[in-house]
Design a protein around this motif. Sequence first.
Motif, short mmCIF file in Angstrom:
data_model
loop_
_atom_site.label_atom_id
_atom_site.label_comp_id
_atom_site.label_asym_id
_atom_site.label_seq_id
_atom_site.Cartn_x
_atom_site.Cartn_y
_atom_site.Cartn_z
N GLU A 397 0.73 -1.26 -0.20
CA GLU A 397 0.18 0.20 0.23
C GLU A 397 0.75 1.25 0.21
O GLU A 397 0.46 2.22 -0.66
N ALA A 398 1.85 1.31 0.88
CA ALA A 398 2.83 2.18 0.88
C ALA A 398 3.25 2.73 -0.69
O ALA A 398 3.56 3.88 -0.96
N GLU A 399 3.62 1.78 -1.31
CA GLU A 399 4.25 1.93 -2.73
C GLU A 399 3.09 2.54 -3.62
O GLU A 399 3.47 3.45 -4.31
N VAL A 400 1.97 1.93 -3.64
CA VAL A 400 1.02 2.39 -4.28
C VAL A 400 0.75 3.94 -4.17
O VAL A 400 0.48 4.86 -5.10
N ARG A 401 0.57 4.21 -2.70
CA ARG A 401 0.44 5.77 -2.50
C ARG A 401 1.44 6.57 -2.98
O ARG A 401 1.49 7.77 -3.42
N ALA A 422 9.35 6.10 -6.53
CA ALA A 422 8.33 5.68 -5.48
C ALA A 422 8.50 4.68 -4.63
O ALA A 422 8.35 4.72 -3.39
N GLU A 423 9.39 3.71 -4.93
CA GLU A 423 9.77 2.69 -4.03
C GLU A 423 10.77 2.99 -2.91
O GLU A 423 10.32 2.59 -1.89
N THR A 424 11.53 3.84 -3.14
CA THR A 424 12.57 4.41 -2.16
C THR A 424 11.82 5.31 -1.12
O THR A 424 11.96 5.23 -0.05
N VAL A 425 10.78 6.26 -1.59
CA VAL A 425 10.10 7.04 -0.85
C VAL A 425 9.00 6.32 -0.04
O VAL A 425 9.13 6.48 1.17
N ALA A 426 8.63 5.27 -0.68
CA ALA A 426 7.43 4.56 0.07
C ALA A 426 7.98 3.68 1.36
O ALA A 426 7.62 4.03 2.56
N MET A 427 9.26 3.05 1.05
CA MET A 427 10.04 2.43 2.16
C MET A 427 10.53 3.45 3.34
O MET A 427 10.43 2.99 4.27
N ALA A 428 11.07 4.37 2.79
CA ALA A 428 11.53 5.56 3.73
C ALA A 428 10.31 5.92 4.39
O ALA A 428 10.73 6.20 5.65
N ALA A 429 9.24 6.27 3.83
CA ALA A 429 8.10 6.85 4.85
C ALA A 429 7.71 5.99 5.91
O ALA A 429 7.63 6.22 6.85
N VAL A 430 7.57 4.55 5.56
CA VAL A 430 7.16 3.63 6.67
C VAL A 430 8.22 3.77 7.78
O VAL A 430 7.81 3.80 8.96
N LYS A 431 9.51 3.60 7.28
CA LYS A 431 10.27 3.55 8.48
C LYS A 431 10.52 4.79 9.20
O LYS A 431 10.45 4.87 10.38
#
Length: 576
Positions: A397-401, A422-431
């Motif tokens: 879901e993080a990646e989709v957003r 998007a992938e880099t930002v998504a994982m960074a955001a969750v962490k």
Amino acid sequence: MNIQALLNEKVSAAMVAAGAPEGSPAAVRQSAKAQFGDYQANGIMGVAKKLGGNPRDFAQKVLDVLDLEGIASKTEIAGPGFINIFLSPEWLGQQAEIALADSRLGVAEDQKQNIVVDYSAPNVAKEMHVGHLRSTIIGDAVVRTLEFLGHNVIRANHLGDWGTQFGMLIANLERHEAAGGNISMDLSDIEGFYRESKKLYDEDEEFAKTARNYVVRLQSGDEYCKEKWQTLVKITLEQNQRNYDRLNVSLTDKDVMGESMYNSMLAGIVADLKEKGLAEESDGATVVFLNEYKNKDGEPMGVIIQKRDGGFLYTTTDIACAKYRHETFNADRVLYFIDSRQHQHLMQAWTIVRKAGYIPESMSLEHHAFGMMLGKDGRPFKTRAGGTVRLADLLDEAEVRAKKLIEEKNPDMSAEEKANIAETVAMAAVKYSDLSKHRTTDYIFDWDNMLAFEGNTAPYMQYAYTRVASIFAKAGIDANAVEGNIIIADEKEKALVSKLLQFEEAVQSVAREGQPHIMCSYLFELAGTFSSFYEACPVLNAEGETKQSRLKLAALTAKTIKQGLSLLGINTLERM
Ligand code: ARG
């Protein structure tokens, strides 16, 4: 350079020279306001009180012998007896030069220790859920920080790979194999497989009988059961590894030290605790009564270490585990990143470990507890249907957003670059949304907040890095090859350099306290300080020496943000 440590040392020495007892704390802190200088020593009043004199007079005596030649441009007494320290711009400039030229940004290595970090610790045949997320990412950030400081770090993934549930899981695995199915497909929904096994166990007496028999056989080392058990462990580990890889978490199979590893120690420990008079028989079970903990009737609390049926418990395993970490790794510190609800469990196990003398007193056992992840409604984070949220689904879901967000911002980028960003930002955001919170409190998981480009968020920090890096890209200058010296002429330049040089203090605090939010706050402040500098002090439009100096400050800022984020396990982007 750890300026705080340096000043502490200098001021303490001056206090002793002025008549204070050896080892009197100078209590040097970063000043809260620029008018109080860069640092402030707060320890004078306490010592003066003990010595029985006027604190301001004592502060004067300290100042008379305080040698900050070349380091400070001014020192003064403030209020009831604080000492304000104003660092010299020349000295700050030199320290910044040293940091910029060094691949470690001038951060000194610590005296090397053996440090075990117990983190992640999901359970076999259970899906990793959001509860394991906190342990995994906080633990990994602390691991990276400790390694950066030069310690020998042992990652310990205390996998839940033992217990009576394996009887039913093995029996069900056997069923699937007999049906000729594709096992890794069948078990791709491992949580579903677990539920199915439980249902069979509850409803099918024949199955339950087989399952109970397998528990006994597994515990006595039967090859057939062991092999089936290993299959279950392997499939779970493969699934977890996919989450670790996506999240840029440094754990691998080699770090798995599951509960089963301590099995062979348990019987010996129970016997030893009995022999030492610490454990006794009670109602057929073996129990340690602890005066340190009282039950509701005010009596010493009984901690069961072996059940009536001979089975051992989670506590017995953690006793063995602490002993093992001393005997095998000679650990100086063991950091446990576990949910705060397990605090009493750990305290009981460790009290027994200490009473039995299984580890030296100097060995530090630390529970770095954390709170729960809550939904927007303030209740434990769940799916809409009320189930636990699968970690893999959360990451999807993080990646989709993030994709949607990057799409809107950069319609002209190639699809490939957008996907990567998007992938880099998504994982960074969750962490980052987790890491930036004070570890011990519950926190609210909020997609909009964590993906915002403003505030203390991953996108903001990643973008701050990209902006600084773009100064060099725009002008076609290599950030690693800027000539000239750092000259501090403007207040904003001084503020930026002081902040940059506090990097080591942030690293040290994270290592000491196991609280990565300290690094997040530091980086957020640094990014803000850089923005004010950049607004007031033109870089590419400056001339001569000034331009070179400011380019160097920008280069050091970029390096520091990148290094700081990398200690948090977060990647940076050159464009976003
Ligand atoms: N597997 C446990 C759980 O999921 C966490 C284990 C933590 N580590 C330890 N040494 N007890 O709750």
